[in-house]
Design an enzyme around this catalytic site. Structure first.
Site, PDB file in Angstrom:
ATOM      1  CD  GLU A  82      38.573  43.307  45.336  1.00 29.12           C
ATOM      2  OE1 GLU A  82      39.158  42.704  44.403  1.00 29.12           O
ATOM      3  OE2 GLU A  82      38.934  44.414  45.748  1.00 29.12           O
ATOM      4  CE  LYS A 266      42.884  43.133  42.386  1.00 27.17           C
ATOM      5  NZ  LYS A 266      41.677  43.388  43.198  1.00 27.17           N
ATOM      6  CG  ASP A 282      40.859  33.499  27.573  1.00 30.70           C
ATOM      7  OD1 ASP A 282      41.309  33.740  28.700  1.00 30.70           O
ATOM      8  OD2 ASP A 282      41.496  32.868  26.703  1.00 30.70           O
TER       9      ASP A 282
END
Ligand code: MEV
Length: 428
Positions: A82, A266, A282
């Site tokens: 992004e 987010k 992970d």
């Protein structure tokens, strides 16, 4: 590491940036070769990392700049698709740098391994017996984790919970707390609970069902903080004091409203995931833990907190960050090793602390932009580069097209193609 402040880094060519990174991080020729290799991940390694591999998949590898963490200059490798994420984090880090940088730390902590017992005849009696057997279970756990124990990590505690199922059964859930050192510890924890399950069933009665780690790693928290004079926050014609006040409103919105908190968090994860990817961690487990932790008081809220104290905007974040600086990804992925080398971290705790910092920086950048000019202006300026490239422009022409797109106020591929055609006509 000399300095993480490299002015006008974004204006340099990729080759020049690599050279500045080499100087700043003191990379040796082999590390430079790893950085510059066309193939970040050799196919034969990809083939042993997952099943059914048919190729590899690349993403941009960028550098978060300007970070100072506990007085140390830190260059932050970030892997993300992004636009704006790297620039935004670096921008906030520059503001915080002017105020002395971030503080951060992480718990030595432990992973939680869960053993679910079903059809237990006397759940409360089972709980009491399990707690009475705590020393024996922990001794057995130590025997099952000799490698961790040798390295000073290993089993730490046992907890027993009674959990009501939707059908009304009282399940007995045993938590084994395992310090997994510099590993994320999923394999170690899963092996341990599988190994201990027969003993636990013997003591509790009933039947063992699941034996698996919990990704809600709330015994492995990382924290970061910053304290910025409000005067440093002025932007877009607004005084620093007003921007700080609006940032506070933005935080209060995320604290009180799950719809906003999801987006707010987010934005925090934009930075954290980018470091997780660069360091071979992970990110799904990190994401799962973050959002569960954000809802720990029953309502989903902001992972960060912000307040105004004596002319300063004070930010803090605390969240689970079960990350690793050892293990298969580090051993096998050359660029993961390089990312850890650039970060200069020697332990999983140091990495977790820096990730918390990058999350807080991303959050500050997002709130400051949202509370002033909005994020689209900066975002579109960066997005225009990608659109101009997608329309087929290259080199100087791409830069010209990028500027025309921004002037036109319409950063869209069709418009870019149109403008590219008129640029070609102008040249004729
Ligand atoms: C975009 O990737 C992230 C933001 O939406 C975060 C936020 O709203 O705080 C800008």
């Amino acid at each position: 590491m000399s300095s993480s402040r490299i002015p006008a880094f974004y204006r340099l060519s990729v080759e020049e940036r690599r050279e500045r990174l080499r100087e700043a991080a003191g990379l040796d020729p082999e590390e430079m070769a790893t950085l510059c290799a066309a193939d970040a991940l050799p196919l034969e390694i990809a083939d042993i990392m997952i099943e059914n591999a048919v190729g590899t998949f690349a993403l941009p590898f960028g550098l978060g700049l300007n970070f100072v963490v506990n007085g140390r200059e830190v260059l932050v490798p970030m892997v993300v698709e992004e636009p704006s994420v790297v620039a935004a984090a670096s921008n906030a880090a520059l503001v915080v740098r002017g105020a002395g940088g971030f503080t951060a730390d992480a718990d030595q902590g432990a992973m939680i391994g869960q053993v679910q017992l079903i059809r237990v005849p006397d759940p409360e009696g089972a709980r009491q017996r399990l707690l009475a057997s705590r020393p024996a279970i922990l001794r057995a756990a130590e025997r099952l984790t000799p490698g961790l124990c040798r390295r000073g990590a290993g089993p730490r505690d046992l907890e027993v919970r009674l959990v009501r199922s939707p059908r009304g059964e009282t399940m007995v859930v045993v938590h084994i707390l395992l310090d997994t050192g510099d590993a994320m510890g999923a394999n170690a924890t899963n092996s341990l609970v599988e190994g201990l399950a027969p003993m636990i069933q013997e003591i509790a009665g009933g039947e063992v069902n699941l034996r698996i780690l919990s990704n809600l790693a709330d015994r492995r928290l990382a924290r970061a903080g910053c304290r910025v004079p409000v005067a440093a926050l002025g932007r877009d014609g607004l005084a620093g004091e007003e921007v700080a006040e609006r940032i506070l409103y933005a935080y209060e919105f995320a604290w009180a409203d799950p719809y906003r908190a999801t987006t707010h968090n987010k934005g925090i994860m934009n930075g954290i995931d980018a470091v997780a990817l660069a360091t071979g961690n992970d990110w799904r487990s990190i994401e799962a833990a973050a959002h569960a932790y954000a809802a720990r008081d029953g309502q989903y809220r902001s992972l960060s907190t912000w307040s105004l104290e004596e002319g300063h905007l004070v930010g803090a974040i605390e969240m689970p960050l079960a990350v690793s600086t050892v293990g298969p990804a580090v051993e096998s992925h050359p660029r993961v090793r390089l990312a850890l080398r650039i970060l200069g971290v020697a332990s999983a705790r140091e990495l977790a602390a820096i990730m918390a910092v990058v999350g807080l920086a991303s959050n500050l950048a997002a709130m400051r932009a949202l509370a002033t000019e909005g994020i689209q202006k900066g975002h579109m300026a960066l997005h225009a580069r990608a659109v101009s490239h997608a329309a087929g422009a290259r080199g100087a022409e791409a830069e010209l097209l990028r500027q025309r797109l921004i002037e036109a106020g319409e950063v869209k591929i069709d418009r870019a193609r149109e403008l590219l055609r008129s640029l070609a006509q102008e040249r004729r």
